[in-house]
Scaffold this motif. Structure first.
Motif, PDB file in Angstrom:
ATOM      1  N   SER A   1      -0.047 -10.503   3.611  1.00 39.84           N
ATOM      2  CA  SER A   1       0.547  -9.157   3.710  1.00 39.84           C
ATOM      3  C   SER A   1      -0.469  -8.077   4.079  1.00 39.84           C
ATOM      4  CB  SER A   1       1.176  -8.752   2.380  1.00 39.84           C
ATOM      5  OG  SER A   1       2.102  -9.705   1.980  1.00 39.84           O
ATOM      6  N   THR A   2      -1.716  -8.254   3.665  1.00 40.22           N
ATOM      7  CA  THR A   2      -2.742  -7.265   4.013  1.00 40.22           C
ATOM      8  C   THR A   2      -2.808  -7.141   5.533  1.00 40.22           C
ATOM      9  OG1 THR A   2      -3.976  -8.230   2.155  1.00 40.22           O
ATOM     10  CG2 THR A   2      -5.103  -6.536   3.429  1.00 40.22           C
TER      11      THR A   2
ATOM     12  N   ASP B   1      -5.832  -2.156  -0.877  1.00 39.93           N
ATOM     13  CA  ASP B   1      -4.870  -3.171  -1.310  1.00 39.93           C
ATOM     14  C   ASP B   1      -5.202  -3.467  -2.771  1.00 39.93           C
ATOM     15  OD1 ASP B   1      -3.408  -5.387  -1.977  1.00 39.93           O
ATOM     16  OD2 ASP B   1      -3.612  -6.360  -0.022  1.00 39.93           O
TER      17      ASP B   1
ATOM     18  N   THR C   1      -7.765 -13.014   1.951  1.00 39.92           N
ATOM     19  CA  THR C   1      -6.738 -12.191   1.311  1.00 39.92           C
ATOM     20  C   THR C   1      -5.376 -12.781   1.607  1.00 39.92           C
ATOM     21  OG1 THR C   1      -5.817  -9.937   1.066  1.00 39.92           O
ATOM     22  CG2 THR C   1      -6.557 -10.572   3.264  1.00 39.92           C
ATOM     23  N   PHE C   2      -4.364 -12.201   0.973  1.00 39.38           N
ATOM     24  CA  PHE C   2      -2.976 -12.613   1.192  1.00 39.38           C
ATOM     25  C   PHE C   2      -2.529 -12.112   2.572  1.00 39.38           C
ATOM     26  CE2 PHE C   2       1.650 -12.114   0.111  1.00 39.38           C
ATOM     27  CZ  PHE C   2       1.895 -13.461  -0.073  1.00 39.38           C
TER      28      PHE C   2
ATOM     29  N   GLY D   1       8.613  -6.065  -6.001  1.00 38.16           N
ATOM     30  CA  GLY D   1       8.460  -4.608  -6.008  1.00 38.16           C
ATOM     31  C   GLY D   1       7.020  -4.216  -5.808  1.00 38.16           C
TER      32      GLY D   1
ATOM     33  N   VAL E   1      -9.664  -4.932  -0.314  1.00 44.80           N
ATOM     34  CA  VAL E   1      -8.726  -5.666  -1.184  1.00 44.80           C
ATOM     35  C   VAL E   1      -9.453  -5.925  -2.497  1.00 44.80           C
ATOM     36  CG1 VAL E   1      -7.384  -7.788  -1.471  1.00 44.80           C
ATOM     37  CG2 VAL E   1      -7.676  -6.799   0.828  1.00 44.80           C
TER      38      VAL E   1
ATOM     39  N   ALA F   1      -2.988  -4.556  -4.910  1.00 45.84           N
ATOM     40  CA  ALA F   1      -1.851  -5.368  -5.373  1.00 45.84           C
ATOM     41  C   ALA F   1      -2.185  -6.048  -6.698  1.00 45.84           C
ATOM     42  CB  ALA F   1      -1.486  -6.409  -4.323  1.00 45.84           C
ATOM     43  N   GLN F   2      -3.450  -6.471  -6.838  1.00 45.76           N
ATOM     44  CA  GLN F   2      -3.864  -7.183  -8.049  1.00 45.76           C
ATOM     45  C   GLN F   2      -4.569  -6.258  -9.031  1.00 45.76           C
ATOM     46  OE1 GLN F   2      -6.263 -10.501  -6.678  1.00 45.76           O
ATOM     47  NE2 GLN F   2      -4.691 -11.187  -5.239  1.00 45.76           N
TER      48      GLN F   2
ATOM     49  N   SER G   1       1.358  -4.139  -6.266  1.00 42.57           N
ATOM     50  CA  SER G   1       2.458  -5.118  -6.216  1.00 42.57           C
ATOM     51  C   SER G   1       2.998  -5.339  -7.615  1.00 42.57           C
ATOM     52  CB  SER G   1       1.970  -6.454  -5.651  1.00 42.57           C
ATOM     53  OG  SER G   1       2.959  -7.452  -5.862  1.00 42.57           O
TER      54      SER G   1
ATOM     55  N   LYS H   1       2.228 -10.942 -10.566  1.00 43.26           N
ATOM     56  CA  LYS H   1       1.274  -9.889 -10.882  1.00 43.26           C
ATOM     57  C   LYS H   1       1.360  -9.496 -12.367  1.00 43.26           C
ATOM     58  CE  LYS H   1      -0.281  -9.527  -6.620  1.00 43.26           C
ATOM     59  NZ  LYS H   1       0.461 -10.405  -5.723  1.00 43.26           N
TER      60      LYS H   1
ATOM     61  N   SER I   1       8.239  -3.978  -2.411  1.00 42.31           N
ATOM     62  CA  SER I   1       7.208  -5.018  -2.607  1.00 42.31           C
ATOM     63  C   SER I   1       5.827  -4.421  -2.367  1.00 42.31           C
ATOM     64  CB  SER I   1       7.424  -6.194  -1.641  1.00 42.31           C
ATOM     65  OG  SER I   1       7.248  -5.769  -0.302  1.00 42.31           O
ATOM     66  N   GLY I   2       4.817  -5.197  -2.698  1.00 42.93           N
ATOM     67  CA  GLY I   2       3.457  -4.812  -2.329  1.00 42.93           C
ATOM     68  C   GLY I   2       3.320  -4.817  -0.815  1.00 42.93           C
ATOM     69  N   THR I   3       3.988  -5.758  -0.193  1.00 38.69           N
ATOM     70  CA  THR I   3       3.955  -5.858   1.267  1.00 38.69           C
ATOM     71  C   THR I   3       4.505  -4.587   1.915  1.00 38.69           C
ATOM     72  OG1 THR I   3       4.301  -8.244   1.060  1.00 38.69           O
ATOM     73  CG2 THR I   3       4.723  -7.262   3.222  1.00 38.69           C
TER      74      THR I   3
ATOM     75  N   HIS J   1       5.219  -7.975  -8.011  1.00 34.94           N
ATOM     76  CA  HIS J   1       5.785  -9.318  -7.845  1.00 34.94           C
ATOM     77  C   HIS J   1       5.677 -10.077  -9.165  1.00 34.94           C
ATOM     78  CE1 HIS J   1       5.685 -13.568  -6.346  1.00 34.94           C
ATOM     79  NE2 HIS J   1       6.642 -13.082  -5.575  1.00 34.94           N
TER      80      HIS J   1
HETATM   81  C1  PLP Z   1       0.587 -10.040  -4.077  1.00 40.29           C
HETATM   82  C2  PLP Z   1      -0.261  -9.448  -3.015  1.00 40.29           C
HETATM   83  C3  PLP Z   1       0.292  -8.727  -1.940  1.00 40.29           C
HETATM   84  C4  PLP Z   1       1.756  -8.666  -1.655  1.00 40.29           C
HETATM   85  O1  PLP Z   1       2.553  -8.190  -2.672  1.00 40.29           O
HETATM   86  P1  PLP Z   1       4.116  -8.587  -2.709  1.00 40.29           P
HETATM   87  O2  PLP Z   1       4.639  -7.715  -3.793  1.00 40.29           O
HETATM   88  O3  PLP Z   1       4.190 -10.052  -3.023  1.00 40.29           O
HETATM   89  O4  PLP Z   1       4.693  -8.259  -1.392  1.00 40.29           O
HETATM   90  C5  PLP Z   1      -0.576  -8.128  -1.050  1.00 40.29           C
HETATM   91  N1  PLP Z   1      -1.905  -8.231  -1.172  1.00 40.29           N
HETATM   92  C6  PLP Z   1      -2.476  -8.923  -2.185  1.00 40.29           C
HETATM   93  C7  PLP Z   1      -3.969  -8.983  -2.284  1.00 40.29           C
HETATM   94  C8  PLP Z   1      -1.669  -9.567  -3.116  1.00 40.29           C
HETATM   95  O5  PLP Z   1      -2.239 -10.267  -4.110  1.00 40.29           O
END
Ligand code: PLP
Length: 376
Positions: free
Chosen positions: A84-85, A153, A81-82, A189, A127, A155-156, A177, A182, A55-57, A179
């Motif tokens: 997970s950051t 980060d 932010t999400f 993933g 991010v 992820a996006q 990420s 995304k 995952s991104g996490t 996910h």
């Molecule tokens: C989606 C996202 C994550 C986490 O990614 P996952 O694949 O859902 O674990 C982390 N940071 C940001 C900014 C995100 O948008």
């Protein structure tokens, strides 16, 4: 009904998943499709090393471990932010120091980072919100002067660039990420990108349950064993097969999303020029990937009405994030540095429109007709 998101599906994914299962007979991690994804990411983005994660996490968790932060250390990140950051660094025991965002991009305000640095600061986490780059030259320069690790980060931000460089490849570590929400997906993933080769060995060990299995496969050691910290961060090759089908068509998917983005943007410009709403700013240095389209209402009350209005007309709109510094866990594990000038007030007004690969013209028109109807 136009949903807010539909997971990307190009059409060739299942052929590759079947190939993994029936032809390759390799469905655990680091099979042929995982290798193809690694090579694709490294070549396309000029990354020294890319490793798929679950995952991104977990990509962020690997970056947190590789950064060497621990209890007593501080990590600077935006509050907008999400989760997970933050969780990735909280898990290694670090204290979170939240910094305000810029209202134009909703990215961390680079001019407020330096004031948040103490002698305990180890890492800064830009991010790239909505796939639009943070002001990376300034952030990298601050990091160099204060000897900080930079974890992007991104992820996006897959397929986005800053001054021509792919997001995720500028800092010490970059996290993607994949996910289903995304731009490119494997269900769940992600990937961690490593700028300096000196971290490659440790990254492979962390990802493979703390073992030196990769060195064993390469014939560099004659048996493999537990050598360091780690977990299981590698995804199944079936998931990688699904992702690879989309990476092969990354430009088509990107163009399709950008088409929707520009359609929305052009239709909404007159409202923005009239001061009725606010729209995203794309700084000149940034090429973005149309990860999302958002607008800002006057205030929280108007946003609530807008989302209800759109829902009644079958259009799914959505907002995020509850600022981390005011969340229950954020209060426990972090603090906000300086004044919350924009984080709370801007996040209250922000709303996202439906944005996904292969939206039809009819869908795009329906979304815009209803948005314009609400604001006129
Ligand atoms: C989606 C996202 C994550 C986490 O990614 P996952 O694949 O859902 O674990 C982390 N940071 C940001 C900014 C995100 O948008």
């Amino acid at each position: 009904m136009i949903p807010f998101n539909i997971p990307p599906y190009y059409g060739t994914e299942m052929d590759y998943v079947r190939e993994a299962a029936e032809t390759n007979r390799k469905i655990c991690g680091d099979g042929p499709f995982t290798k193809r994804c690694h090579e694709w990411i490294e070549q396309r983005f000029g990354a020294q090393k890319a490793l798929l994660t679950t995952s991104g996490t977990t990509a962020l968790e690997m970056a947190a471990i590789l950064s060497g932060v621990g209890p007593g250390d501080e990590v600077i990140l935006p509050s907008f932010t999400f989760s997970s950051t933050a969780t990735a660094f909280q898990m290694v025991g670090a204290t979170l120091v939240f910094v305000d965002v810029r209202p134009d991009t909703m990215n961390i305000d680079e001019s407020k980072i330096e004031a948040a640095i103490t002698d305990r600061t180890k890492v800064v986490v830009p991010v790239h919100y909505a796939g639009v780059a943070c002001e990376m030259d300034t952030i990298m320069e601050i990091a160099r002067r204060h000897n900080l690790v930079v974890v992007e980060d991104a992820a996006q931000g897959v397929m986005s660039t800053y001054k021509g460089r792919a997001l995720g490849t500028i800092g010490d570590f970059g996290c993607y990420s994949f996910h289903e929400t995304k731009n490119y997906s494997m269900g769940e993933g992600g990937a961690v990108l490593i700028r300096d080769a000196e971290h490659n060995d440790q990254a492979e060990i962390i990802r493979e349950k703390g073992t030196n299995r990769q060195r064993f496969f390469r014939g560099q050691v004659d048996k493999y064993t537990w050598v360091d910290r780690g977990s299981s961060y590698l995804p199944s090759d079936m998931n990688a097969a699904y992702l690879f089908a989309q990476l092969e068509h990354a430009d088509e998917i990107n163009d399709d999303r950008l088409h929707t983005w520009h359609f929305y943007d052009e239709a909404l410009r007159p409202l923005a020029e009239g001061g009725r709403i606010e729209l995203p700013t794309i700084p000149e240095e940034c090429v973005h990937n149309a990860h999302m389209y958002y607008l800002k209402c006057r205030d929280l009350a108007e946003r609530t009405d807008f989302i209800a209005f759109m829902k009644e007309r079958g259009v799914g709109c959505s907002f995020h994030y509850v600022p981390l510094h005011s969340s229950p866990a954020g209060l426990r594990f972090g603090r906000f540095d300086g004044k919350d000038e924009f984080t709370t007030s801007e996040s209250d007004r922000l709303v996202r429109l439906p944005m996904f690969y292969s939206m039809s013209d009819e869908d795009r028109n329906t979304v815009m007709d209803n948005v314009l109807a609400f604001f006129s």
